[in-house]
Scaffold this motif. Sequence first.
Motif, PDB file in Angstrom:
ATOM      1  N   PRO A   1       0.844  -1.196   0.000  1.00  0.00           N
ATOM      2  CA  PRO A   1       0.000   0.000   0.000  1.00  0.00           C
ATOM      3  C   PRO A   1       0.880   1.247   0.000  1.00  0.00           C
TER       4      PRO A   1
ATOM      5  N   GLY B   1       0.661   5.658  -0.026  1.00  0.00           N
ATOM      6  CA  GLY B   1      -0.112   6.896  -0.017  1.00  0.00           C
ATOM      7  C   GLY B   1       0.721   7.988  -0.676  1.00  0.00           C
ATOM      8  N   GLY B   2       1.240   8.904   0.145  1.00  0.00           N
ATOM      9  CA  GLY B   2       2.041  10.004  -0.398  1.00  0.00           C
ATOM     10  C   GLY B   2       3.491   9.642  -0.638  1.00  0.00           C
ATOM     11  N   ASN B   3       3.891   8.454  -0.209  1.00  0.00           N
ATOM     12  CA  ASN B   3       5.288   7.996  -0.329  1.00  0.00           C
ATOM     13  C   ASN B   3       6.257   8.968   0.354  1.00  0.00           C
ATOM     14  N   THR B   4       5.848   9.497   1.492  1.00  0.00           N
ATOM     15  CA  THR B   4       6.734  10.369   2.275  1.00  0.00           C
ATOM     16  C   THR B   4       7.330   9.640   3.477  1.00  0.00           C
ATOM     17  N   GLY B   5       7.022   8.367   3.632  1.00  0.00           N
ATOM     18  CA  GLY B   5       7.554   7.587   4.744  1.00  0.00           C
ATOM     19  C   GLY B   5       9.074   7.582   4.710  1.00  0.00           C
TER      20      GLY B   5
ATOM     21  N   GLY C   1       9.104   1.772   4.091  1.00  0.00           N
ATOM     22  CA  GLY C   1       7.945   0.880   4.262  1.00  0.00           C
ATOM     23  C   GLY C   1       7.025   0.815   3.062  1.00  0.00           C
TER      24      GLY C   1
ATOM     25  N   LEU D   1      -3.168   4.595  -3.231  1.00  0.00           N
ATOM     26  CA  LEU D   1      -4.472   4.871  -2.616  1.00  0.00           C
ATOM     27  C   LEU D   1      -4.933   6.313  -2.755  1.00  0.00           C
TER      28      LEU D   1
ATOM     29  N   SER E   1       5.356  17.172   6.091  1.00  0.00           N
ATOM     30  CA  SER E   1       4.987  16.500   4.835  1.00  0.00           C
ATOM     31  C   SER E   1       3.485  16.576   4.573  1.00  0.00           C
TER      32      SER E   1
ATOM     33  N   THR F   1      -0.685  11.116   3.461  1.00  0.00           N
ATOM     34  CA  THR F   1      -2.122  10.834   3.416  1.00  0.00           C
ATOM     35  C   THR F   1      -2.639  10.346   4.768  1.00  0.00           C
TER      36      THR F   1
ATOM     37  N   THR G   1       1.302   4.465   9.842  1.00  0.00           N
ATOM     38  CA  THR G   1       2.569   4.688  10.563  1.00  0.00           C
ATOM     39  C   THR G   1       2.346   5.270  11.955  1.00  0.00           C
TER      40      THR G   1
ATOM     41  N   ALA H   1       3.146  11.095  14.283  1.00  0.00           N
ATOM     42  CA  ALA H   1       2.958  11.934  15.469  1.00  0.00           C
ATOM     43  C   ALA H   1       3.076  13.409  15.086  1.00  0.00           C
TER      44      ALA H   1
ATOM     45  N   VAL I   1      -5.892   0.346   4.776  1.00  0.00           N
ATOM     46  CA  VAL I   1      -6.809   1.363   5.299  1.00  0.00           C
ATOM     47  C   VAL I   1      -7.528   1.993   4.114  1.00  0.00           C
TER      48      VAL I   1
ATOM     49  N   GLU J   1       8.768   7.837  15.800  1.00  0.00           N
ATOM     50  CA  GLU J   1       7.507   8.082  15.091  1.00  0.00           C
ATOM     51  C   GLU J   1       7.497   7.592  13.648  1.00  0.00           C
TER      52      GLU J   1
ATOM     53  N   ASN K   1       2.460  -6.084   2.269  1.00  0.00           N
ATOM     54  CA  ASN K   1       3.758  -5.505   2.595  1.00  0.00           C
ATOM     55  C   ASN K   1       4.790  -6.531   3.082  1.00  0.00           C
TER      56      ASN K   1
HETATM   57  C1  LIG Z   1       9.569  16.522   5.248  1.00  0.00           C
HETATM   58  C2  LIG Z   1       9.015  15.367   6.045  1.00  0.00           C
HETATM   59  C3  LIG Z   1       8.625  15.569   7.356  1.00  0.00           C
HETATM   60  C4  LIG Z   1       8.090  14.519   8.109  1.00  0.00           C
HETATM   61  N1  LIG Z   1       7.730  14.759   9.404  1.00  0.00           N
HETATM   62  C5  LIG Z   1       7.177  13.756  10.122  1.00  0.00           C
HETATM   63  C6  LIG Z   1       6.762  13.972  11.479  1.00  0.00           C
HETATM   64  O1  LIG Z   1       6.924  15.065  12.026  1.00  0.00           O
HETATM   65  N2  LIG Z   1       6.209  12.948  12.151  1.00  0.00           N
HETATM   66  C7  LIG Z   1       6.029  11.711  11.580  1.00  0.00           C
HETATM   67  O2  LIG Z   1       5.502  10.815  12.242  1.00  0.00           O
HETATM   68  N3  LIG Z   1       6.432  11.468  10.309  1.00  0.00           N
HETATM   69  C8  LIG Z   1       6.983  12.451   9.571  1.00  0.00           C
HETATM   70  N4  LIG Z   1       7.393  12.211   8.284  1.00  0.00           N
HETATM   71  C9  LIG Z   1       7.235  10.858   7.712  1.00  0.00           C
HETATM   72  C10 LIG Z   1       5.952  10.636   6.866  1.00  0.00           C
HETATM   73  O3  LIG Z   1       5.425  11.829   6.363  1.00  0.00           O
HETATM   74  C11 LIG Z   1       4.917   9.884   7.682  1.00  0.00           C
HETATM   75  O4  LIG Z   1       5.404   8.604   7.990  1.00  0.00           O
HETATM   76  C12 LIG Z   1       3.551   9.733   6.985  1.00  0.00           C
HETATM   77  O5  LIG Z   1       2.675   9.121   7.898  1.00  0.00           O
HETATM   78  C13 LIG Z   1       3.593   8.906   5.723  1.00  0.00           C
HETATM   79  O6  LIG Z   1       2.368   9.080   5.011  1.00  0.00           O
HETATM   80  P1  LIG Z   1       2.302   8.694   3.463  1.00  0.00           P
HETATM   81  O7  LIG Z   1       0.896   8.869   2.998  1.00  0.00           O
HETATM   82  O8  LIG Z   1       3.326   9.420   2.699  1.00  0.00           O
HETATM   83  O9  LIG Z   1       2.631   7.143   3.543  1.00  0.00           O
HETATM   84  P2  LIG Z   1       3.604   6.277   2.627  1.00  0.00           P
HETATM   85  O10 LIG Z   1       4.973   6.801   2.703  1.00  0.00           O
HETATM   86  O11 LIG Z   1       3.027   6.115   1.275  1.00  0.00           O
HETATM   87  O12 LIG Z   1       3.529   4.889   3.405  1.00  0.00           O
HETATM   88  C14 LIG Z   1       4.047   4.763   4.706  1.00  0.00           C
HETATM   89  C15 LIG Z   1       3.683   3.388   5.252  1.00  0.00           C
HETATM   90  O13 LIG Z   1       2.270   3.264   5.397  1.00  0.00           O
HETATM   91  C16 LIG Z   1       1.769   2.220   4.554  1.00  0.00           C
HETATM   92  N5  LIG Z   1       0.512   2.712   3.973  1.00  0.00           N
HETATM   93  C17 LIG Z   1       0.318   3.849   3.257  1.00  0.00           C
HETATM   94  N6  LIG Z   1      -0.990   4.002   2.985  1.00  0.00           N
HETATM   95  C18 LIG Z   1      -1.630   2.929   3.518  1.00  0.00           C
HETATM   96  C19 LIG Z   1      -3.001   2.506   3.555  1.00  0.00           C
HETATM   97  N7  LIG Z   1      -3.977   3.218   3.010  1.00  0.00           N
HETATM   98  N8  LIG Z   1      -3.282   1.343   4.177  1.00  0.00           N
HETATM   99  C20 LIG Z   1      -2.311   0.594   4.770  1.00  0.00           C
HETATM  100  N9  LIG Z   1      -1.010   0.954   4.762  1.00  0.00           N
HETATM  101  C21 LIG Z   1      -0.677   2.108   4.154  1.00  0.00           C
HETATM  102  C22 LIG Z   1       2.857   1.950   3.540  1.00  0.00           C
HETATM  103  O14 LIG Z   1       2.807   0.615   3.057  1.00  0.00           O
HETATM  104  C23 LIG Z   1       4.098   2.238   4.355  1.00  0.00           C
HETATM  105  O15 LIG Z   1       4.444   1.140   5.153  1.00  0.00           O
HETATM  106  C24 LIG Z   1       7.950  13.238   7.518  1.00  0.00           C
HETATM  107  C25 LIG Z   1       8.349  13.037   6.188  1.00  0.00           C
HETATM  108  C26 LIG Z   1       8.873  14.079   5.459  1.00  0.00           C
HETATM  109  C27 LIG Z   1       9.278  13.827   4.042  1.00  0.00           C
END
Ligand SMILES: Cc1cc2nc3c(=O)[nH]c(=O)nc-3n(C[C@H](O)[C@H](O)[C@H](O)COP(=O)(O)OP(=O)(O)OC[C@H]3O[C@@H](n4cnc5c(N)ncnc54)[C@H](O)[C@@H]3O)c2cc1C
Length: 447
Positions: free
Chosen positions: A65, A67-71, A75, A86, A129, A134, A141, A144, A200, A403, A440
């Motif tokens: 899965p 979302g925004g690929n900012t993890g 992961g 998604l 991010s 998303t 994740t 926090a 999700v 986090e 995953n």
């Molecule tokens: C500039 C920057 C600042 C950040 N600051 C913080 C911060 O302050 N605190 C913090 O906690 N994180 C922070 N992060 C990390 C990141 O933004 C978080 O982890 C965020 O929750 C990831 O969301 P995403 O939609 O990009 O998920 P993704 O990167 O796409 O995925 C993250 C994980 O969630 C899973 N996933 C995604 N969508 C789903 C779904 N719908 N159902 C099931 N699993 C799913 C993926 O398989 C993966 O394991 C930061 C990142 C950046 C680049």
Amino acid sequence: MTDLADALAEAVGPLHVRTDDLSGYGTDWTGRWVGHARLAVAPGTAEEIGKILRICVDAHIGIVPQGGNTGLVGGAVPDGDVVLDLRRLDTVEVDPVAGQVRAGAGATVAAVQAAARAAGLRYGVDLASRDSATIGGTVATNAAGLRALRLGDTRAQMIDVEAVLSTGAVISRRTGLTRDNSGYDLPRWVCGSEGTLAVVTAARLRLLPEPADRATALLAFPDLPAAVAAAASLRREPAIEVLELMLAAGIALVCEQQALPAPFPVDHPVLLLVEATAPADAAGILGALVEALPGVADAAVGVDAADSRRLWAYRELHTESVSRVGVPHKLDVALPLPAFASFVTEVQPAVAQGWPEAAVWMWGHVGEGNLHLNVTGVDPDDEDLDDVVLRMVAEAGGSISAEHGIGRAKQRWLPLVRSAEEIAVWRAVKAAFDPTGTLNPGVLLPK
Ligand SMILES: Cc1cc2nc3c(=O)[nH]c(=O)nc-3n(C[C@H](O)[C@H](O)[C@H](O)COP(=O)(O)OP(=O)(O)OC[C@H]3O[C@@H](n4cnc5c(N)ncnc54)[C@H](O)[C@@H]3O)c2cc1C
């Protein structure tokens, strides 16, 4: 098209299956994790997700899965798997009476924040991010972020999660009830499971009243113990909602990379970004708290919204600025506050001893003992460096992930903070949710 792509195209429509130009799906935000997506499929409904899961289970193919690929722990990076994009599930519906929002998994945090604001409310999770991350990713994740000190992490905002298991079963408590104590809370288990238990599809989240007034200040300290003591004192104050720590090297890097002026006429070793919220006169409350703090060498106060944004930029641009100078080792850790200053002091020489070429950048949500320790100038694959740092964290009574989660990046060090018995229970939980191991694979738990 392959048989798999044809089957998926039938489930979601050919426009939503991509078999070429998949590099954006295969590389993480930092560039540290580079994988290979077999193809990417973007469903528009939970029902379509159920169909996709059935197709992949039958074909014995893993699903990642995304979302925004900012993890920041790899992961969402596939290893020959199908990427489930998604982002089309992006509905946002605010229920102002209940003080809740129901958001699709693909809605960005910024979209949820904006919808809440339009209803005179706010969403408690905020992170730099926000424009790409998303709701699905932040739930997966348990993100926090910047206000968790007072408002809690994503888990604390959750009323319910709707998710699809690889078996096709849908879990949800199906109500917006804030009191529902009827047994195991499966949706809550999905929070923080990093896409390994379920996909999700939507979440129902609590919204909070918007404070009438807020004030921001950047405080300078002569050394780390003084800054940490100030943070320990300020976090007891109900008005304080943000407590972010930065060091001189990081500030200099942000100023250089983002062409910003230095925040103070002279450089200071440690800075704290502090924000207070209150029904009225937040600036007066913050000013009185700062005046009573020992050790403050200088202070800059955000007198209006533009000024506050200017102060926030020094903190929010750290992650991006570090990535501009190299692919970092990202070690997001937590420490007990009493051990915080000594850890920061000791970890620098420990890294320099093994890796004299390393540049160490540190900042974090100090109110909760979080330290984002980033190292550039060292081969990103050199895990010996991570080993040295994470062992020091564990010895200091800390956590290897504050986090960002475990992802592909930190599995090896899980035994430092989780017992073999606990990990065995995790495996049993994984088998119950995802008996075919489709979701995953290789993330959180070793394959
Ligand atoms: C500039 C920057 C600042 C950040 N600051 C913080 C911060 O302050 N605190 C913090 O906690 N994180 C922070 N992060 C990390 C990141 O933004 C978080 O982890 C965020 O929750 C990831 O969301 P995403 O939609 O990009 O998920 P993704 O990167 O796409 O995925 C993250 C994980 O969630 C899973 N996933 C995604 N969508 C789903 C779904 N719908 N159902 C099931 N699993 C799913 C993926 O398989 C993966 O394991 C930061 C990142 C950046 C680049």
